[in-house]
Design an enzyme around this catalytic site. Sequence first.
Site, short mmCIF file in Angstrom:
data_model
loop_
_atom_site.label_atom_id
_atom_site.label_comp_id
_atom_site.label_asym_id
_atom_site.label_seq_id
_atom_site.Cartn_x
_atom_site.Cartn_y
_atom_site.Cartn_z
N CYS A 4 -0.15 3.06 -11.00
CA CYS A 4 -0.98 2.10 -10.31
C CYS A 4 -2.48 2.51 -10.64
O CYS A 4 -3.32 1.52 -10.87
CB CYS A 4 -0.75 2.32 -8.86
SG CYS A 4 1.12 2.11 -8.54
N ARG B 42 4.62 8.15 -15.47
CA ARG B 42 3.59 7.18 -16.35
C ARG B 42 2.27 7.75 -16.04
O ARG B 42 1.87 8.28 -14.88
CB ARG B 42 3.71 5.80 -15.36
CG ARG B 42 4.95 5.14 -15.74
CD ARG B 42 5.11 3.75 -15.35
NE ARG B 42 5.48 3.86 -13.82
CZ ARG B 42 5.27 3.06 -12.97
NH1 ARG B 42 5.06 1.71 -13.57
NH2 ARG B 42 5.53 3.14 -11.64
N PHE C 149 -7.49 12.12 0.19
CA PHE C 149 -7.81 11.94 -1.38
C PHE C 149 -9.12 12.44 -1.78
O PHE C 149 -10.05 11.75 -2.50
CB PHE C 149 -7.67 10.28 -1.45
CG PHE C 149 -6.62 10.01 -1.82
CD1 PHE C 149 -5.51 10.13 -0.65
CD2 PHE C 149 -6.01 9.45 -2.91
CE1 PHE C 149 -4.25 9.47 -0.97
CE2 PHE C 149 -4.88 9.04 -3.12
CZ PHE C 149 -3.76 9.23 -2.04
N LYS D 293 -6.39 -5.22 -2.36
CA LYS D 293 -5.58 -4.16 -2.94
C LYS D 293 -6.07 -3.53 -3.95
O LYS D 293 -6.22 -2.13 -3.88
CB LYS D 293 -4.29 -4.96 -3.46
CG LYS D 293 -3.40 -4.41 -4.46
CD LYS D 293 -2.74 -3.24 -3.62
CE LYS D 293 -1.92 -2.33 -4.59
NZ LYS D 293 -1.08 -1.36 -4.13
N PHE E 159 0.83 -1.22 -0.14
CA PHE E 159 -0.05 -0.01 -0.09
C PHE E 159 0.91 1.21 0.13
O PHE E 159 0.32 2.27 0.17
CB PHE E 159 -0.99 0.17 1.32
CG PHE E 159 -1.90 -1.23 1.39
CD1 PHE E 159 -2.88 -1.19 0.26
CD2 PHE E 159 -1.65 -2.37 2.02
CE1 PHE E 159 -3.81 -2.60 0.31
CE2 PHE E 159 -2.72 -3.56 2.09
CZ PHE E 159 -3.43 -3.46 1.10
N LEU E 160 2.10 1.07 -0.29
CA LEU E 160 3.07 2.34 -0.30
C LEU E 160 2.70 3.18 -1.49
O LEU E 160 2.07 2.80 -2.34
CB LEU E 160 4.41 1.87 -0.09
CG LEU E 160 5.16 1.31 -1.48
CD1 LEU E 160 5.56 2.26 -2.58
CD2 LEU E 160 6.41 0.82 -0.97
N LYS F 189 2.76 12.99 -9.67
CA LYS F 189 2.46 13.61 -8.48
C LYS F 189 3.95 14.02 -7.84
O LYS F 189 4.86 13.80 -8.18
CB LYS F 189 1.83 12.64 -7.65
CG LYS F 189 2.67 11.57 -7.13
CD LYS F 189 1.91 10.66 -6.17
CE LYS F 189 3.02 10.06 -5.06
NZ LYS F 189 2.49 9.45 -4.00
C1 UGA Z 1 -1.23 4.82 -4.92
C2 UGA Z 1 -1.90 4.50 -3.39
O1 UGA Z 1 -2.27 5.51 -2.86
C3 UGA Z 1 -1.04 3.36 -2.81
O2 UGA Z 1 -1.93 3.30 -1.36
C4 UGA Z 1 -0.67 2.10 -3.36
O3 UGA Z 1 0.00 1.38 -2.98
C5 UGA Z 1 0.10 2.52 -4.83
O4 UGA Z 1 -0.93 3.38 -5.73
C6 UGA Z 1 -0.03 1.23 -5.74
O5 UGA Z 1 -0.98 0.61 -5.97
O6 UGA Z 1 1.10 0.82 -5.66
P1 UGA Z 1 0.52 6.33 -5.84
O7 UGA Z 1 0.48 5.58 -7.27
O8 UGA Z 1 2.06 6.34 -5.70
O9 UGA Z 1 0.03 5.42 -4.80
O10 UGA Z 1 0.22 7.67 -5.74
P2 UGA Z 1 -1.09 8.48 -4.99
O11 UGA Z 1 -0.37 9.43 -4.00
O12 UGA Z 1 -2.04 7.59 -4.79
O13 UGA Z 1 -1.68 9.57 -6.00
C7 UGA Z 1 -2.00 9.10 -7.15
C8 UGA Z 1 -2.58 10.15 -8.19
O14 UGA Z 1 -3.83 10.73 -7.74
C9 UGA Z 1 -1.80 11.29 -8.53
O15 UGA Z 1 -1.79 11.65 -9.71
C10 UGA Z 1 -2.17 12.48 -7.54
O16 UGA Z 1 -1.93 13.70 -8.16
C11 UGA Z 1 -3.77 12.04 -7.46
N1 UGA Z 1 -4.61 12.58 -6.30
C12 UGA Z 1 -4.42 12.02 -5.24
C13 UGA Z 1 -5.46 13.51 -6.50
O17 UGA Z 1 -5.67 14.16 -7.80
N2 UGA Z 1 -6.34 14.00 -5.39
C14 UGA Z 1 -6.00 13.64 -4.22
O18 UGA Z 1 -6.64 13.90 -3.32
C15 UGA Z 1 -4.94 12.51 -3.84
#
Ligand code: UGA
Length: 461
Positions: free
Chosen positions: A290, A358, A279, A234, A151-152, A351
């Site tokens: 992801c 990607r 989120f 997951k 979940f990281l 982000k």
């Molecule tokens: C995500 C999940 O948050 C992790 O828990 C999971 O382990 C991971 O996928 C995975 O499956 O390996 P990650 O892809 O690193 O993590 O990034 P996030 O922090 O979740 O952000 C994802 C996207 O959502 C980004 O583009 C971010 O800018 C966007 N976002 C996030 C928003 O637009 N608004 C929010 O409130 C949160």
Amino acid sequence: MNVSIVGTGYVGLTTGALLAAAGNKVYCIDIDSTKIKKIKNGTAPFYEPYLDKFIKEGLKHKNLIPTTSYREAIPKSEIALICVGTPSKGDGSVDLTYINQAVRTIGKHMKNDLVLVQKSTVPVGTGRKIERILKNGNRKDRFHVTSCPEFLSEGSAILDTLNISRLVIGGDSKKAKDAVIRLFKSLDEYSKKVDLQKFSKYANIYRKSTKDFNKTPYEDRVLSVSLESAELIKVTANAFLTMKISFANSIARICDKVGADINEVMEGIGMDDRIGKSFLHAGLGWGGGCFPKDAAGLIYSSEEVGFDFKLLKAVVDINNSQILYFVRKVQEIFNGKLEGKTITILGLSFKPGTSDVRISPAIKLVNNLARRQAKVKVYDPEAMNEAKTEIFESVYFSSSTDDALKNSDLAILTTDWPEFVDLDFKKVKSKFETPNLLDGRNKWPKEKVTKLGYNYHGIGR
Ligand code: UGA
């Protein structure tokens, strides 16, 4: 414990380096010799804050052994973690080629009672397929397949691995599950000896504050379930998070029409702990390696079992239309004429805290604006190299934020890197040709910049 980890991406390498720091002997296996060479030299093949430091320490103490050889690692390991990539195929289904290859090769070299831990994100049912591959490998050895989803988040991988929200462990064998629980307990114990706050810089960007580290005892964060449930937990978690973001982005569009402020509305609903604050940040939408792949994968798996997951399809559609919604905002700012306008893009990674581009919403926006003949200038603190092959040739790669803002008719905040969020607006105003701001992450101080003479545009504000 002696552990092998197959795959040196964000999950495999972070887990490996930290398990080594916690005193385990860890073989990090990858078939890509260029990656292994880099790791042997003390650097990760990608940017992740603080990871290089742990790699260097692991190498120094000889606890971390990067290798391309399964033969060297697997026979010496009690536990083998699979952390290889599971990319999306064109139809949304998940490509399990790397998993299958890894499992076959592990099968060739494993010793009796190996505990196999599936950590890559996979469709439900993959664990059982892995069992069949190992059985068909014609081996007499016993083995145990478990699923322990990861979940990281990128950018806060160290903190998330040391301070896990939960350890979900699926499988049939209690003994095997206990071995995995023990392995990750070593990380929990190690985490109490380090200053976790140090690793939290990018962790609080989309979540509520994570100051209360290690408050819940490790044992209370362990959830032991079936193999299938673990796999489904997951992808369900990721699907739910994308739903929250697309929901916020939908309400933001209503806010744009009625004069409400999306940040205030989300703050207001998030105070209800049934909803939660994390989120719910409206902006350019979600991307990365992801969320898009996992949403497509879950839609595909649902169809396979005869369920039309309309809700998740809508979540994806809303996200896909988000870029065009922003392009329309840009068009409105310039009365429809983008040709020749200088547009500054602040941020290219999907982000902050990562060089990963990607399925980056920023890159989609850049290419869309470049196609419309705007003069696009881009800058990102970490992702310039990664973005080069993804971006239209006409786009100018700036050397700094200042360079990117020079003669700009519009600056767009595409990735909420702290250095872009905290721009010195007073100082940089003179760089603009026309001081237009489009806040693609709703992080810029609207009132302050308006007072300084900027024309501020956000989403739902
Ligand atoms: C995500 C999940 O948050 C992790 O828990 C999971 O382990 C991971 O996928 C995975 O499956 O390996 P990650 O892809 O690193 O993590 O990034 P996030 O922090 O979740 O952000 C994802 C996207 O959502 C980004 O583009 C971010 O800018 C966007 N976002 C996030 C928003 O637009 N608004 C929010 O409130 C949160």
